[in-house]
Design an enzyme around this catalytic site. Sequence first.
Site, short mmCIF file in Angstrom:
data_model
loop_
_atom_site.label_atom_id
_atom_site.label_comp_id
_atom_site.label_asym_id
_atom_site.label_seq_id
_atom_site.Cartn_x
_atom_site.Cartn_y
_atom_site.Cartn_z
N GLY A 1 -17.37 -2.79 -40.13
CA GLY A 1 -16.25 -1.70 -39.80
C GLY A 1 -16.88 -0.63 -39.22
N ASN A 2 -16.20 0.50 -39.40
CA ASN A 2 -16.72 1.67 -38.91
C ASN A 2 -16.06 2.91 -39.57
OD1 ASN A 2 -14.03 2.75 -37.41
ND2 ASN A 2 -14.42 0.70 -36.25
N TYR A 3 -16.48 4.09 -39.14
CA TYR A 3 -16.24 5.27 -40.10
C TYR A 3 -15.00 6.01 -39.85
CZ TYR A 3 -21.29 5.29 -41.03
OH TYR A 3 -22.32 4.78 -41.47
N ALA B 1 -9.64 2.79 -34.24
CA ALA B 1 -11.02 2.50 -33.91
C ALA B 1 -11.36 1.00 -34.34
CB ALA B 1 -12.16 3.25 -34.53
#
Length: 407
Positions: free
Chosen positions: A211-213, A279
């Site tokens: 995943g990402n932030y 994102a």
Amino acid sequence: MLQGKKIILGITGSIAAYKAAFLLRLLVKEGAEVQVLMTSAGKEFITPVTLSALSGRPVLGDFFENRDGTWHSHVDLGLWADVMLIAPASANTLAKMAHGICDNLLLTTYLSAKCPVFIAPAMDLDMFAHPSTQKNIEILKSWGCQVIEPGTGVLASGLHGKGRMEEPEAIVQQLHTFFNSPDKKKSLTGKRIMITAGPTHEAIDPVRFIGNYSSGKMGFAIAEELALRGAMVDLIAGPVQMSINHPNVNRHNVVSASEMYQKACELFPLADGAIMAAAVSDFSPVKAASQKIKRTGDNLTIELKANPDIAKSMGEIKKKGQVLAGFALETENEEANARAKLKSKNLDFIVLNSLASPDAGFMVDTNRITIINRENKKIEFPLKSKKELASDILDYLELILVDSLNA
Ligand code: CTP
């Protein structure tokens, strides 16, 4: 609060039709002009006499009531109304609405209505929970209908569960929210805009993901601002801890990039424009392990495959008049990279997100952006809250929408 608003109140065959009389009384008391439309099943539960007395207008139901060659025009009704509210909406009517069946005046009016449509389902718990009803509701939501969720309680059948039509006061409250969104210009009324927001999660095994932030804050701020400006919003949200509560927003939750891609392919053709604020993970594991991966050595290699580029795919199917905007999140060569993305994804403009300072980018409430358009013009904005920037981005979107319609 609803002074002068023109409302079509559709009443279908459900025991909750008795509540429609209270609902009608509240609407009229607030100054709304209400035209009641009933299905023949609706008339079995409450008489048109009661409703015409409360609304001060004849109740309509059949196409040809007078038998003198005149007929009621569903097209005129659909154009007249500011809002169509179907309360109670039976499972039968929901099914017909979801499949284009129009064998009564209420349904033909729905099909030709230009205004936002609110639906308050009412039925027995098993009918409500049935996959066909749930699917129909999902279809109607995906077309922009605003579903007022039924409550849970004792039902006419004596059973206890979800299916009670929402109380008239709460339905009126939803109309207030819709009409009285804080002193905003309703500059996007009649427009339907899709927005992607948040991260995507790509499963590695049942307990881990890539995943990402991304927090979804920027995308949600834009979705809210779109709704306040009167647009119907399809918000495709990745896994985020954010909530949004505006009747114009239809939220579609997804987890992975491929789910987001599928939803976007379904909704973009229906939209006047889209803002790709998610994102999206560019890669996902070739195969997610079905069991938790055990620690067996010092290194672990996971083979990744490229995910669909959602913005690029939308750029490929974009039609004349549709506007497509994207974001670029860069850590180096910011402007050059953003310009390249604008071109390769066939965007109308791109919002460059700077990650250069800690008060901009992921998770924080502020951001620094630059908007770059196809003519290579750029507008730089100072550090502002994501809410304020959402408004700046939409001011720009509105300009481009007008240009693309005139092109
Ligand atoms: N985007 C998308 N689908 C993807 C990747 C990106 O829709 N698989 C969209 C984003 O929502 C954003 C724009 O494309 O509007 C640019 O995203 P970004 O992550 O900055 O760029 P990438 O195209 O992924 O390129 P790179 O990661 O190589 O910088």
